[in-house]
Design a protein around this motif. Sequence first.
Motif, PDB file in Angstrom:
ATOM      1  N   GLU A 138       0.834  -1.207   0.000  1.00  0.00           N
ATOM      2  CA  GLU A 138       0.000   0.000   0.000  1.00  0.00           C
ATOM      3  C   GLU A 138       0.869   1.257   0.000  1.00  0.00           C
ATOM      4  OE1 GLU A 138      -3.125   2.094   3.005  1.00  0.00           O
ATOM      5  OE2 GLU A 138      -3.335  -0.068   2.707  1.00  0.00           O
ATOM      6  N   THR A 139       1.912   1.259   0.818  1.00  0.00           N
ATOM      7  CA  THR A 139       2.810   2.413   0.911  1.00  0.00           C
ATOM      8  C   THR A 139       3.459   2.714  -0.430  1.00  0.00           C
ATOM      9  OG1 THR A 139       3.264   2.022   3.241  1.00  0.00           O
ATOM     10  CG2 THR A 139       4.902   3.304   2.018  1.00  0.00           C
ATOM     11  N   PHE A 140       3.962   1.684  -1.088  1.00  0.00           N
ATOM     12  CA  PHE A 140       4.714   1.899  -2.319  1.00  0.00           C
ATOM     13  C   PHE A 140       3.842   1.971  -3.568  1.00  0.00           C
ATOM     14  CE2 PHE A 140       8.094   0.064   0.416  1.00  0.00           C
ATOM     15  CZ  PHE A 140       8.852   1.215   0.507  1.00  0.00           C
ATOM     16  N   SER A 141       2.560   1.745  -3.438  1.00  0.00           N
ATOM     17  CA  SER A 141       1.683   1.869  -4.605  1.00  0.00           C
ATOM     18  C   SER A 141       1.100   3.274  -4.726  1.00  0.00           C
ATOM     19  CB  SER A 141       0.560   0.826  -4.550  1.00  0.00           C
ATOM     20  OG  SER A 141      -0.290   1.081  -3.460  1.00  0.00           O
ATOM     21  N   GLY A 142       1.398   4.123  -3.759  1.00  0.00           N
ATOM     22  CA  GLY A 142       0.907   5.496  -3.800  1.00  0.00           C
ATOM     23  C   GLY A 142       1.938   6.443  -4.388  1.00  0.00           C
ATOM     24  N   GLU A 143       1.846   7.685  -4.004  1.00  0.00           N
ATOM     25  CA  GLU A 143       2.790   8.697  -4.465  1.00  0.00           C
ATOM     26  C   GLU A 143       4.162   8.441  -3.841  1.00  0.00           C
ATOM     27  OE1 GLU A 143       2.325  11.341  -6.629  1.00  0.00           O
ATOM     28  OE2 GLU A 143       0.421  10.325  -7.029  1.00  0.00           O
ATOM     29  N   PRO A 144       5.243   8.703  -4.574  1.00  0.00           N
ATOM     30  CA  PRO A 144       6.574   8.538  -3.977  1.00  0.00           C
ATOM     31  C   PRO A 144       6.771   9.542  -2.845  1.00  0.00           C
ATOM     32  CG  PRO A 144       6.734   9.412  -6.209  1.00  0.00           C
ATOM     33  CD  PRO A 144       5.291   9.122  -5.952  1.00  0.00           C
ATOM     34  N   PRO A 145       7.637   9.215  -1.902  1.00  0.00           N
ATOM     35  CA  PRO A 145       7.831  10.096  -0.736  1.00  0.00           C
ATOM     36  C   PRO A 145       8.681  11.327  -1.031  1.00  0.00           C
ATOM     37  CG  PRO A 145       9.241   8.180  -0.587  1.00  0.00           C
ATOM     38  CD  PRO A 145       8.379   7.979  -1.796  1.00  0.00           C
ATOM     39  N   TYR A 146       9.058  11.523  -2.276  1.00  0.00           N
ATOM     40  CA  TYR A 146       9.827  12.696  -2.671  1.00  0.00           C
ATOM     41  C   TYR A 146       9.492  13.020  -4.128  1.00  0.00           C
ATOM     42  CZ  TYR A 146      12.796   9.108  -4.713  1.00  0.00           C
ATOM     43  OH  TYR A 146      13.242   8.040  -5.436  1.00  0.00           O
ATOM     44  N   ASP A 147       9.862  14.209  -4.555  1.00  0.00           N
ATOM     45  CA  ASP A 147       9.564  14.662  -5.910  1.00  0.00           C
ATOM     46  C   ASP A 147      10.605  14.082  -6.868  1.00  0.00           C
ATOM     47  OD1 ASP A 147       8.926  15.979  -8.240  1.00  0.00           O
ATOM     48  OD2 ASP A 147       9.321  17.991  -7.449  1.00  0.00           O
ATOM     49  N   LEU A 148      10.227  13.033  -7.593  1.00  0.00           N
ATOM     50  CA  LEU A 148      11.152  12.369  -8.511  1.00  0.00           C
ATOM     51  C   LEU A 148      11.710  13.333  -9.559  1.00  0.00           C
ATOM     52  CD1 LEU A 148       9.213   9.048  -9.035  1.00  0.00           C
ATOM     53  CD2 LEU A 148      11.482   9.259  -8.040  1.00  0.00           C
ATOM     54  N   ALA A 149      10.867  14.201 -10.078  1.00  0.00           N
ATOM     55  CA  ALA A 149      11.296  15.128 -11.126  1.00  0.00           C
ATOM     56  C   ALA A 149      12.333  16.128 -10.621  1.00  0.00           C
ATOM     57  CB  ALA A 149      10.088  15.860 -11.702  1.00  0.00           C
ATOM     58  N   ALA A 150      12.388  16.354  -9.315  1.00  0.00           N
ATOM     59  CA  ALA A 150      13.341  17.299  -8.745  1.00  0.00           C
ATOM     60  C   ALA A 150      14.712  16.664  -8.505  1.00  0.00           C
ATOM     61  CB  ALA A 150      12.791  17.875  -7.439  1.00  0.00           C
ATOM     62  N   THR A 151      14.852  15.382  -8.779  1.00  0.00           N
ATOM     63  CA  THR A 151      16.127  14.690  -8.614  1.00  0.00           C
ATOM     64  C   THR A 151      16.773  14.484  -9.983  1.00  0.00           C
ATOM     65  OG1 THR A 151      15.307  12.426  -8.892  1.00  0.00           O
ATOM     66  CG2 THR A 151      15.112  13.400  -6.679  1.00  0.00           C
ATOM     67  N   GLU A 152      17.980  13.957  -9.970  1.00  0.00           N
ATOM     68  CA  GLU A 152      18.663  13.618 -11.219  1.00  0.00           C
ATOM     69  C   GLU A 152      18.392  12.175 -11.630  1.00  0.00           C
ATOM     70  OE1 GLU A 152      20.686  14.744  -8.492  1.00  0.00           O
ATOM     71  OE2 GLU A 152      20.294  16.809  -9.055  1.00  0.00           O
ATOM     72  N   LEU A 153      17.451  11.521 -10.949  1.00  0.00           N
ATOM     73  CA  LEU A 153      17.134  10.138 -11.295  1.00  0.00           C
ATOM     74  C   LEU A 153      16.395  10.069 -12.620  1.00  0.00           C
ATOM     75  CD1 LEU A 153      15.904   8.777  -7.846  1.00  0.00           C
ATOM     76  CD2 LEU A 153      18.097   8.309  -8.970  1.00  0.00           C
ATOM     77  N   ASP A 154      16.689   9.029 -13.379  1.00  0.00           N
ATOM     78  CA  ASP A 154      15.939   8.751 -14.602  1.00  0.00           C
ATOM     79  C   ASP A 154      14.816   7.768 -14.322  1.00  0.00           C
ATOM     80  OD1 ASP A 154      17.646  10.338 -16.170  1.00  0.00           O
ATOM     81  OD2 ASP A 154      19.053   8.671 -16.407  1.00  0.00           O
TER      82      ASP A 154
END
Length: 103
Positions: free
Chosen positions: A22-38
Amino acid sequence: MAGTEILYVAQIDPARREELLETFSGEPPYDLAATELDRHTVFIGPRHVAFLFEGSDPEAVVRRLADDHDLQLQVIELAGAVKAPEALTAVFDWRRGDSTPPA
């Protein structure tokens, strides 16, 4: 040279697997677009969870995320469900189209 992916694997409390799903099927705990992650992928099995981070320097991104106070609080909430994540190092990588396939 920094790697392009890093994988963390941890044991989970099987009794709390549904909570983790349930925890991981929701919104991520941080803004992915604000990181350098692909890319960031979470895998959950009956007894383990794996976190795959991909980008130009995912280990540095994970270190910065670990310094985020709000994210630390969320990790503390999961502490009883996820036990001691450890980073795994890629020792083999084959991709279709590589000029020399493995023997």
